[in-house]
Enzyme design. Structure first.
Site, PDB file in Angstrom:
ATOM      1  N   HIS A 117      -9.401   6.508   1.583  1.00 24.07           N
ATOM      2  CA  HIS A 117      -9.128   7.100   0.291  1.00 24.07           C
ATOM      3  C   HIS A 117     -10.222   8.150   0.476  1.00 24.07           C
ATOM      4  O   HIS A 117      -9.673   9.226  -0.798  1.00 24.07           O
ATOM      5  CB  HIS A 117      -8.745   6.882  -0.272  1.00 24.07           C
TER       6      HIS A 117
ATOM      7  N   ASP B   4      -0.445   0.887  -4.078  1.00 24.49           N
ATOM      8  CA  ASP B   4      -0.207   1.848  -2.395  1.00 24.49           C
ATOM      9  C   ASP B   4      -0.432   1.496  -0.644  1.00 24.49           C
ATOM     10  O   ASP B   4      -1.250   2.235   0.034  1.00 24.49           O
ATOM     11  CB  ASP B   4      -1.209   3.047  -2.316  1.00 24.49           C
ATOM     12  N   HIS B   5      -0.626   0.264  -0.817  1.00 26.88           N
ATOM     13  CA  HIS B   5      -1.309  -0.932  -0.283  1.00 26.88           C
ATOM     14  C   HIS B   5      -0.148  -1.573   0.558  1.00 26.88           C
ATOM     15  O   HIS B   5       0.360  -1.908   1.850  1.00 26.88           O
ATOM     16  CB  HIS B   5      -2.232  -1.781   0.488  1.00 26.88           C
TER      17      HIS B   5
ATOM     18  N   HIS C 229     -12.800  -5.785  -4.966  1.00 30.51           N
ATOM     19  CA  HIS C 229     -11.867  -4.913  -5.806  1.00 30.51           C
ATOM     20  C   HIS C 229     -10.404  -5.168  -6.056  1.00 30.51           C
ATOM     21  O   HIS C 229     -10.151  -5.115  -7.066  1.00 30.51           O
ATOM     22  CB  HIS C 229     -10.793  -3.744  -4.535  1.00 30.51           C
TER      23      HIS C 229
ATOM     24  N   HIS D 201      -1.638  -3.938  -3.942  1.00 28.91           N
ATOM     25  CA  HIS D 201      -1.698  -3.119  -4.611  1.00 28.91           C
ATOM     26  C   HIS D 201      -0.435  -2.002  -4.233  1.00 28.91           C
ATOM     27  O   HIS D 201      -0.410  -2.224  -2.957  1.00 28.91           O
ATOM     28  CB  HIS D 201      -2.640  -2.126  -4.473  1.00 28.91           C
TER      29      HIS D 201
ATOM     30  N   HIS E  98      -4.649  -5.621   0.723  1.00 27.17           N
ATOM     31  CA  HIS E  98      -4.883  -6.684  -0.921  1.00 27.17           C
ATOM     32  C   HIS E  98      -3.187  -6.097  -1.160  1.00 27.17           C
ATOM     33  O   HIS E  98      -2.861  -5.248  -0.654  1.00 27.17           O
ATOM     34  CB  HIS E  98      -5.712  -5.996  -2.061  1.00 27.17           C
TER      35      HIS E  98
END
Length: 251
Positions: A234, A100-101, A167, A98, A96
Site C-alpha cells: 500500500h 480490501d483483499h 498483521h 481483510h 489475508h
C-alpha cells in the site's frame, strides 16, 4: 524454470491515517494508498493473489476511507484487459481476508481458494478489534472451494506462498521466481511500505505486533537469500512506477 507472466492489476485506492501505515507515527496525516492484485499466468494455470475491494461494500461500511475505483479498475475489467475472464482463474490466494483483499473473490467461481486454516477461522470468528477488517465476507460465497495450506509451500513451479503472520493470524506473502530478472516478492500487508521494512515499524492494524516484526525481518531475509525485489502492498509512489495491466513482467 517455466516462463511466467506477472500482471499487476490496479484496483483503485483508499485513504487511511499515516498512523495506520506506521504504528503511532504522524497521527492526523491522511495518506492515499493503492490497492492491487497480482495475476500470475503460469503453465499450471491462472493464479490470482488478492482481489481488491468491492466499491459498494466500502462506500456502505467504510466510507471514511474515501474509495476511488473506476469501472476499469474492477477485478473483471482488469482481468479482461489481460485477455482473461473471471471464470478462467484457477486459483485464488488471498494474502489475508481483510475487505480490501477479497472484494473480487465472489466473481471467481471456478477457482480454488488456497487459504490458511488460521486465517479462515479468524475471518469467521474475529476478535472484536478485527471485525471491521473482516467486514466483507463475500469471499465465502456458496460453493466456495477451499484448499487449506500450512507452512511455506511451492504451489506451482517457481510460485511460493510464504508464511508472514502478525498483521493477521494466517497472513501469506507470495514470491514468484523469475528467469532473467529478480524474483518478485509480494509482501501483502506484512509490509505496507518500504518505510515499514527499513525502519522495522509495523502497521497500526495488526493482530500480533511481535509476529509482525518477525515477518518484516523475514521478508528482508528472503529478499536477500533469493535476490528478490519486494513489492509492498500500500505505497503509492513505487506503485506508480510498476508495470500495470495489461503490461506484464515476463520471466
Amino acid at each position: 524454470m517455466v516462463e511466467k507472466r506477472v500482471h499487476i492489476l490496479d484496483s483503485g485506492s483508499l485513504v487511511i491515517d499515516r498512523s495506520q501505515v506506521l504504528w503511532h507515527i504522524d497521527v492526523g496525516t491522511p495518506v492515499r494508498f493503492p490497492v492491487y492484485s497480482v495475476l500470475v499466468d503460469h503453465p499450471d494455470g491462472l493464479f490470482l493473489f488478492d482481489t481488491g475491494y468491492d466499491l459498494e461494500h466500502v462506500e456502505k461500511v467504510l466510507p471514511f476511507e474515501l474509495p476511488e475505483q473506476s469501472a476499469e479498475q474492477t477485478i473483471a475489467a482488469q482481468l479482461e484487459s489481460c485477455g482473461f475472464h473471471p471464470e478462467q482463474v484457477n486459483y485464488v490466494i488471498n494474502s489475508h481476508f481483510h475487505f480490501d483483499h477479497v472484494g473480487g473473490n465472489k466473481y471467481l467461481t471456478n477457482a480454488t481458494t488456497l487459504v490458511s486454516k488460521e486465517e479462515l477461522r479468524h475471518a469467521k470468528v474475529p476478535e472484536s478489534f478485527e471485525r471491521l477488517g473482516y467486514s466483507d465476507l463475500s469471499f465465502d460465497y456458496p460453493g466456495t472451494n477451499y484448499e487449506q495450506v500450512t507452512g511455506d509451500i511451492e504451489i506451482a513451479d517457481g510460485l511460493w506462498l510464504l508464511e508472514t503472520p502478525g498483521h493477521t493470524a494466517g497472513h501469506y506473502s507470495m514470491m514468484v521466481e523469475m528467469d532473467g530478472r529478480p524474483s518478485m516478492l509480494f509482501a501483502g500487508d506484512a509490509a505496507y511500505t518500504f518505510e515499514n521494512l527499513e525502519r522495522e515499524i509495523i502497521a497500526g492494524f495488526h493482530l500480533d505486533p511481535t509476529a509482525s516484526i518477525d515477518s518484516i525481518r523475514r521478508l528482508k531475509r528472503l529478499a536477500k537469500e533469493h535476490k528478490a525485489e519486494i513489492y509492498p502492498s500500500h505505497e503509492m509512489e513505487p506503485f506508480l512506477k510498476w508495470k500495470k495491466a495489461p503490461e506484464c513482467y515476463v520471466g
